[in-house]
Design an enzyme around this catalytic site. Sequence first.
Site, mmCIF file in Angstrom:
data_model
loop_
_atom_site.group_PDB
_atom_site.id
_atom_site.type_symbol
_atom_site.label_atom_id
_atom_site.label_comp_id
_atom_site.label_asym_id
_atom_site.label_seq_id
_atom_site.Cartn_x
_atom_site.Cartn_y
_atom_site.Cartn_z
ATOM 1 N N LEU A 1 0.853 -1.192 0.000
ATOM 2 C CA LEU A 1 0.000 0.000 0.000
ATOM 3 C C LEU A 1 0.892 1.246 0.000
ATOM 4 C CD1 LEU A 1 -2.730 1.551 0.461
ATOM 5 C CD2 LEU A 1 -2.380 1.211 2.912
ATOM 6 N N GLY B 1 0.991 6.962 2.559
ATOM 7 C CA GLY B 1 1.083 5.914 3.569
ATOM 8 C C GLY B 1 -0.231 5.942 4.310
ATOM 9 N N PHE C 1 8.985 0.319 1.395
ATOM 10 C CA PHE C 1 8.945 -0.296 2.739
ATOM 11 C C PHE C 1 8.078 -1.559 2.768
ATOM 12 C CE2 PHE C 1 8.872 4.418 4.323
ATOM 13 C CZ PHE C 1 10.184 4.599 3.918
ATOM 14 N N ARG D 1 -3.336 -5.336 12.476
ATOM 15 C CA ARG D 1 -3.046 -4.625 13.709
ATOM 16 C C ARG D 1 -2.945 -5.554 14.916
ATOM 17 N NH1 ARG D 1 -6.558 0.245 11.816
ATOM 18 N NH2 ARG D 1 -4.766 0.796 10.518
ATOM 19 N N ARG E 1 23.105 -10.183 38.229
ATOM 20 C CA ARG E 1 24.020 -9.040 38.215
ATOM 21 C C ARG E 1 24.170 -8.453 39.623
ATOM 22 N NH1 ARG E 1 28.217 -6.202 35.967
ATOM 23 N NH2 ARG E 1 27.845 -3.957 35.987
ATOM 24 N N GLY F 1 22.195 -1.617 32.002
ATOM 25 C CA GLY F 1 23.333 -0.699 32.024
ATOM 26 C C GLY F 1 24.115 -0.791 30.722
ATOM 27 N N GLU G 1 1.575 -0.718 9.969
ATOM 28 C CA GLU G 1 0.176 -1.194 10.011
ATOM 29 C C GLU G 1 -0.690 -0.219 10.815
ATOM 30 O OE1 GLU G 1 -0.449 -5.413 10.067
ATOM 31 O OE2 GLU G 1 1.538 -5.792 9.235
#
Lengths: 262, 379
Positions: free
Chosen positions: B125, B131, B156, B243, B268, B339, B363
């Site tokens: 589309l 778009g 795209f 969607r 950690r 981090g 979408e």
Amino acid sequence: MKIAVCVKQVPDTTEIRINPETGTLIRDGVPSILNPDDANALEEALRVKDNLPGSEVTVITMGPPQAKEMLQECIAMGADDAILLSDRALGGSDTWATSNALAAGIRNAGSFDLILAGRQAIDGDTAQVGPQIAEKLGLPQVTYVKEFSLEGDYVKVKRALEDGYEVLKVKLPCVLTAIKELNEPRYMSVPGILKAAKHDIKVWNAVDIGVDLTTVGLKASPTNVFKSFTPKPKGEGIAVEGDTPKEKAASLVNALKEKHLI
Amino acid sequence: MEFSYSREQQMVKQMLKKFAENEIAPIAAEIDEKAVYPYATIGKLAELGLMGMPFPPEYGGAGTDYLTYIMAIEEISKVDASHGVIIQTHNALCCWPIYTYGTEAQKRKYLPDLLSGKKLGAFGLTEPNAGTDAAGTQTKAYLDGNEWVLNGSKIFISGGGIAEVYIIMAMTDKSKGTKGISAFIVEKSDPGFSVPKHENKMGIRGSIAAELVFEDCRIPKDRLLGQEGKGFKVAMTSLDVGRLGIAAQALGIAQGAFDETVKYMKQRKQFGKTLNKFQALSFEMASMKVKIDGARYLLYDACYRRDQGLPASVPAAEAKLACSEAASYVVDKAVQFHGGYGYIKDYPVERMYRDQKITEIYEGTSEVMKMVMSGEIFK
């Protein structure tokens, strides 16, 4: 070809923890899975079916009602039928009593050309039930199968040993136990899952399978769990010092003498 | 009202968790780094029924409901969002419009190969100047005897160049705006169709996005999908369905990043204790979980409505907005809590951080979701 596969639902030992005080398994919240070696046994049966259309694969287990879930997963992988042997009278069975029940269950299910089982279950690690079933059904058996092919009325298998393998030819019907080197088990497929969720799993009790009630259950079991414990880690070893083999041998003899072992 | 997974759903989740851990996790960093399409794993997923999950077996689908399909996309996207969107685009934006708007002949011709995963499907589309505003579509199609002739380009396009079958929107009557758009089925081998360029993307790099060019691209007359002038409807309803899949992809990314962070925080150590012992961080994890779980309920509810045949367009928009926003929030904190390690590619949260952004864009952007929702609020 009609194939029976003996399977067991086991706790996923990769997620299991051990109670440090009692030495027993903490089973709460630990997922139950199809025993890994049994998945290899099922995969091999399904491969036979892929190559010989019209073959039927039946999975059979003994266990509590929730073992149905594992049987559904076997159907979702491609098994055609599933049987659960479930009865309080069968509870607490050791390997001898378990194989009495499974052999009776298999007999009750009909005649099979091939019976497959996993080498051993990851919870008990005995590797006894498969061979015992073969004995009780009066069938030839090969354990630790790592390669398999059908040759007419025979199967040709490679049997893994510690330091090599044997190539054996066995006439059907027979019992084989599978090791993980045999194959890579397939995943459940989505269509298989939909089929499995609707599949009517047969649940048989001790009377249904016509097993002698004096040969099953806790009381009939010749072995009993006395105590479960985690073995203490062994102490650190020593490397024997010395420049020549003779010196090393002397040093070793001294060390053994010091400990009054010789 | 029931809030429990069906046995089918449990098994689908269990199977895909195992598959994603064993087959996808080991290659996720590599397909991201090299931007390569994961043919092998998509092939295996096709064999397991993932490329036609919510379609009936008579056309080769697996025959699940939409909710179960959405859970599958979520499960896969926990480990890798590229795999999630490849399956999603194929199912929702190519198979779905053919199944919904196609003639029986079109369905028989295309669906078996698409649903078995033998062929991949794509949807076109978006154009350089169109778009969200589809009326700006410049790709044109006109009828010449027994053939449609397409001219223009699309950008795209997920699966561009990999896909064999494309649903393409083109203007058949410019004067009518969106009512002049028609949908067509274009095959990769059609004369005049080419894929000159792959986009170099920020994230979901294992899902190839490309430019499509049509230069006097001639296709048989019977490739019109639905009625002439109804292409906008084909596109919008497909995106409504799509969607839900993108929401599931976003939710999967959020849950995946969350799970990685839990794992990391438990091992950690700083100032002599593991990160989960710092209340400021562990409380924040609670807030993140609320966002994820809340978004999941909205998504499952929207899918339930679709499965029940109830209006699902607005709930789908709400679910996509909630899931992509939850994902945005979660990946940001996930990287923060890792981090410096979160900023390097040795930990998957770095990739998840980049993969997440597109879920607020494609979408239907978050702004479009708000347009849909506010339209309903103030109708």
